[in-house]
Design a protein around this motif. Structure first.
Motif, PDB file in Angstrom:
ATOM      1  N   ARG A   1       0.833  -1.212   0.000  1.00 63.05           N
ATOM      2  CA  ARG A   1       0.000   0.000   0.000  1.00 63.05           C
ATOM      3  C   ARG A   1       0.862   1.255   0.000  1.00 63.05           C
ATOM      4  O   ARG A   1       0.599   2.200  -0.745  1.00 63.05           O
ATOM      5  CB  ARG A   1      -0.913   0.015   1.222  1.00 63.05           C
TER       6      ARG A   1
ATOM      7  N   GLY B   1       0.489   7.093  -6.549  1.00 65.46           N
ATOM      8  CA  GLY B   1      -0.453   8.030  -5.943  1.00 65.46           C
ATOM      9  C   GLY B   1      -1.716   7.365  -5.445  1.00 65.46           C
ATOM     10  O   GLY B   1      -1.988   6.203  -5.721  1.00 65.46           O
ATOM     11  N   ASP B   2      -2.474   8.142  -4.681  1.00 63.58           N
ATOM     12  CA  ASP B   2      -3.785   7.688  -4.236  1.00 63.58           C
ATOM     13  C   ASP B   2      -4.767   7.918  -5.374  1.00 63.58           C
ATOM     14  O   ASP B   2      -4.822   8.993  -5.958  1.00 63.58           O
ATOM     15  CB  ASP B   2      -4.254   8.480  -3.008  1.00 63.58           C
TER      16      ASP B   2
ATOM     17  N   ARG C   1       1.057   4.069  -3.051  1.00 62.30           N
ATOM     18  CA  ARG C   1       0.790   5.491  -2.815  1.00 62.30           C
ATOM     19  C   ARG C   1       1.986   6.354  -3.202  1.00 62.30           C
ATOM     20  O   ARG C   1       1.825   7.420  -3.777  1.00 62.30           O
ATOM     21  CB  ARG C   1       0.419   5.715  -1.358  1.00 62.30           C
ATOM     22  N   GLU C   2       3.185   5.892  -2.878  1.00 55.08           N
ATOM     23  CA  GLU C   2       4.390   6.654  -3.193  1.00 55.08           C
ATOM     24  C   GLU C   2       4.626   6.739  -4.695  1.00 55.08           C
ATOM     25  O   GLU C   2       4.980   7.797  -5.210  1.00 55.08           O
ATOM     26  CB  GLU C   2       5.623   6.005  -2.551  1.00 55.08           C
TER      27      GLU C   2
END
Length: 85
Positions: A10, A18-19, A14-15
């Motif tokens: 996760r 992205g979200d 995200r890193e």
């Protein structure tokens, strides 16, 4: 070496990618297809490249793309032996 976990995945998603709006990575997503989470094959290749460098492993691009869900990708990541230094 410890197993790569869903929490680790996760964080890298995200890193690196992205979200994604509407994607709940904090929910029970182990068996949710990446396409439903909003991540395409390019995002997965980006994430696995980072993981490969961090863990000193070689993740096969085809295996990474064939992993349709986080659970499947974790299995691929955790099955790769660490490179000798």
């Amino acid at each position: 070496m410890t197993d790569f976990t869903i929490e680790d995945l996760r964080a890298r998603l995200r890193e690196c990618a992205g979200d994604i709006d509407g994607a709940d990575l904090d929910g029970d997503t182990l068996d949710t297809p990446f396409v439903e989470l909003g991540y395409d094959s390019l995002a997965l290749l980006q994430v696995t490249a980072v993981i490969s460098r961090e863990r000193s492993i070689v993740i096969d691009d085809d295996a990474a793309i064939e992993a349709q869900t986080p659970r499947m990708l974790l299995k691929v990541i955790n099955s790769v032996p660490r490179q000798s230094d």
